[in-house]
Design a protein around this motif. Structure first.
Motif, short mmCIF file in Angstrom:
data_model
loop_
_atom_site.label_atom_id
_atom_site.label_comp_id
_atom_site.label_asym_id
_atom_site.label_seq_id
_atom_site.Cartn_x
_atom_site.Cartn_y
_atom_site.Cartn_z
N GLY A 123 -28.12 14.18 -16.10
CA GLY A 123 -29.35 14.96 -15.99
C GLY A 123 -29.21 16.40 -16.41
O GLY A 123 -30.22 17.11 -16.50
N ALA A 124 -28.00 16.87 -16.69
CA ALA A 124 -27.82 18.28 -17.04
C ALA A 124 -28.48 18.63 -18.36
O ALA A 124 -28.98 19.75 -18.53
CB ALA A 124 -26.33 18.62 -17.09
N ASP A 125 -28.50 17.70 -19.31
CA ASP A 125 -29.10 17.99 -20.61
C ASP A 125 -30.61 18.19 -20.51
O ASP A 125 -31.21 18.82 -21.38
CB ASP A 125 -28.78 16.87 -21.60
N GLU A 126 -31.23 17.67 -19.45
CA GLU A 126 -32.65 17.93 -19.22
C GLU A 126 -32.84 19.19 -18.38
O GLU A 126 -33.80 19.94 -18.57
CB GLU A 126 -33.30 16.74 -18.50
N LEU A 127 -31.91 19.43 -17.47
CA LEU A 127 -32.04 20.57 -16.56
C LEU A 127 -31.86 21.91 -17.28
O LEU A 127 -32.67 22.84 -17.09
CB LEU A 127 -31.01 20.46 -15.44
N LEU A 128 -30.83 22.03 -18.10
CA LEU A 128 -30.51 23.33 -18.69
C LEU A 128 -31.64 23.90 -19.54
O LEU A 128 -31.97 25.09 -19.42
CB LEU A 128 -29.21 23.24 -19.49
N PRO A 129 -32.29 23.11 -20.40
CA PRO A 129 -33.42 23.67 -21.16
C PRO A 129 -34.58 24.10 -20.27
O PRO A 129 -35.26 25.09 -20.56
CB PRO A 129 -33.83 22.53 -22.10
N ARG A 130 -34.81 23.38 -19.18
CA ARG A 130 -35.90 23.76 -18.27
C ARG A 130 -35.60 25.09 -17.61
O ARG A 130 -36.49 25.93 -17.45
CB ARG A 130 -36.12 22.67 -17.22
N LEU A 131 -34.36 25.27 -17.21
CA LEU A 131 -33.98 26.55 -16.62
C LEU A 131 -34.13 27.68 -17.64
O LEU A 131 -34.64 28.76 -17.33
CB LEU A 131 -32.55 26.49 -16.12
N ALA A 132 -33.68 27.43 -18.86
CA ALA A 132 -33.76 28.46 -19.90
C ALA A 132 -35.20 28.83 -20.20
O ALA A 132 -35.52 30.01 -20.43
CB ALA A 132 -33.05 27.98 -21.16
N ALA A 133 -36.08 27.85 -20.18
CA ALA A 133 -37.48 28.11 -20.53
C ALA A 133 -38.22 28.85 -19.43
O ALA A 133 -39.28 29.44 -19.69
CB ALA A 133 -38.18 26.78 -20.83
N THR A 134 -37.69 28.82 -18.21
CA THR A 134 -38.40 29.43 -17.09
C THR A 134 -37.63 30.61 -16.48
O THR A 134 -37.97 31.07 -15.38
CB THR A 134 -38.66 28.38 -15.99
N ALA A 135 -36.60 31.11 -17.17
CA ALA A 135 -35.80 32.21 -16.63
C ALA A 135 -36.68 33.43 -16.38
O ALA A 135 -37.39 33.90 -17.28
CB ALA A 135 -34.67 32.56 -17.58
N PRO A 136 -36.66 33.99 -15.17
CA PRO A 136 -37.52 35.14 -14.85
C PRO A 136 -36.89 36.44 -15.32
O PRO A 136 -35.70 36.50 -15.65
CB PRO A 136 -37.59 35.09 -13.33
N PRO A 137 -37.65 37.50 -15.37
CA PRO A 137 -37.06 38.82 -15.65
C PRO A 137 -36.07 39.20 -14.57
O PRO A 137 -36.19 38.79 -13.41
CB PRO A 137 -38.27 39.76 -15.64
N GLY A 138 -35.09 40.01 -14.93
CA GLY A 138 -34.09 40.44 -13.97
C GLY A 138 -34.56 41.59 -13.10
O GLY A 138 -35.45 42.35 -13.48
N LEU A 139 -33.97 41.70 -11.91
CA LEU A 139 -34.17 42.85 -11.05
C LEU A 139 -33.10 43.90 -11.38
O LEU A 139 -32.10 43.59 -12.02
CB LEU A 139 -34.06 42.43 -9.58
N PRO A 140 -33.29 45.14 -10.95
CA PRO A 140 -32.25 46.15 -11.20
C PRO A 140 -30.90 45.68 -10.67
O PRO A 140 -30.81 45.17 -9.55
CB PRO A 140 -32.76 47.37 -10.42
N PRO A 141 -29.83 45.81 -11.47
CA PRO A 141 -28.53 45.28 -11.05
C PRO A 141 -27.96 46.01 -9.84
O PRO A 141 -28.15 47.22 -9.67
CB PRO A 141 -27.65 45.47 -12.29
N VAL A 142 -27.27 45.24 -9.02
CA VAL A 142 -26.60 45.77 -7.82
C VAL A 142 -25.17 45.23 -7.83
O VAL A 142 -24.80 44.38 -8.65
CB VAL A 142 -27.32 45.31 -6.53
#
Length: 324
Positions: free
Chosen positions: A176-195
């Motif tokens: 299932g990883a080959d389906e999961l990774l593109p979905r994560l990439a397509a929905t990656a949110p903007p980052g918060l200020p790094p800590v």
């Protein structure tokens, strides 16, 4: 240079640096400390005191998990902060580099994964008490000049790091990883200020005495990044059912929502946090798949790794379910 010679030379260097701290007091032998997963880890006594020594293995480069001086810089930077850490007492940058820190008595137990006889109520108290420690890390200002951190990764960059690890695992070990990774990439949110981030923040990397956290340890992969990455990882260890064939039920542990509330302390929930819950599961599946592959290829013999496939599959499946 033989291993025995290397240890003998290291012991002499350590004694020379510790002796002025304990004039007239006996110095013990350098003893291998079990449980270390990076560099070489030893303990040594000096009079009534005891220290932990971390050193770069002879002949190896001080990079990645073997960069013990980078770990020392982080411990020094956090001294006096809300994050309890061992105090650094000596640093030697000559090759092979090493540093010595205070030995902090305590026990590091991951309730849902480790064999233990702790009272479930104590496990609950420790886990809830660790949430403000993580919040303190994310709010901490390093003492003195901030130690150099790798370039901060935004969520997409963090995903790419673990996607490379996942793709190096044979496909049959990551269903299932080959389906999961593109979905994560397509929905990656903007980052918060790094800590400042720990990278593997959980009870298994915290020495506790009674109800209290005495020292956060294992700073090999600290960095600067999105706080939600640390937080999603921490919450993954609240439920043994996340780890089929590996997890142990611990009644009364806080659920993810309760632990998240303890971290937030009345602040608004972070945006897009479900994506980071899915990322944490993806990261765990990639790490376990990597370890299982190394075992099967004969690079690190550990038959216990054969217990991992059900958890790898569950992590990937749960990550996909979280994304909806």
């Amino acid at each position: 240079m033989s291993t025995l010679t290397a240890v003998t030379e290291l012991a002499a260097r350590v004694r020379r640096r510790l002796a002025p701290l304990h004039p007239g007091e006996p110095l013990g032998r350098l003893e291998t400390l079990p449980g270390g997963h990076s560099g070489l880890t030893y303990s040594i006594t000096a009079g009534p005191a005891r220290y932990v020594v971390k050193a770069v293995p002879p002949g190896q480069r001080p990079v990645g998990r073997n960069d013990v001086l980078r770990q020392a810089r982080m411990l020094y930077a956090l001294a006096g902060s809300p994050v309890p850490v061992p105090g650094v007492v000596a640093v030697d940058e000559r090759e092979p580099a090493w540093f010595a820190m205070e030995f902090v008595p305590g026990e590091a137990v991951e309730p849902v994964l480790d064999e233990h006889r702790l009272d479930p109520a104590l496990c609950r108290t420790r886990m809830l008490g660790l949430a403000p420690v993580l919040r303190g890390l994310h709010q901490a200002e390093a003492r003195g000049p901030a130690p150099a951190a790798p370039d901060a990764l935004d969520p997409a960059g963090e995903l790419e790091r673990w996607s490379r690890t996942m793709r190096a695992v044979p496909a049959e070990l990551r269903p299932g990883a080959d389906e999961l990774l593109p979905r994560l990439a397509a929905t990656a949110p903007p980052g918060l200020p790094p800590v400042l981030t720990h990278g593997d923040f959980r009870l298994g990397n915290v020495l506790c005495r009674g109800k209290e956290a005495a020292a956060v340890v294992d700073w090999e992969i600290w960095g600067a990044g999105d706080p939600r990455t640390d937080l999603g990882w921490f919450l993954l260890f609240t439920d043994h059912r996340n780890f089929p064939r590996l997890g142990r039920p611990v009644p009364g542990l806080p659920g993810e929502s309760e632990l998240l509330d303890a971290y937030l302390d009345g602040r608004p929930a972070p945006p897009a946090f479900d994506w980071f819950r899915a990322l944490a599961r993806t990261k765990m599946a990639a790490i376990m798949g990597h370890n299982l592959r190394r075992h099967r290829e004969g690079k690190h013999h550990d038959p216990d790794q054969e217990r991992l496939p059900p958890t790898i599959a569950a992590m990937i499946r749960d990550a996909r379910d979280i994304l909806g």
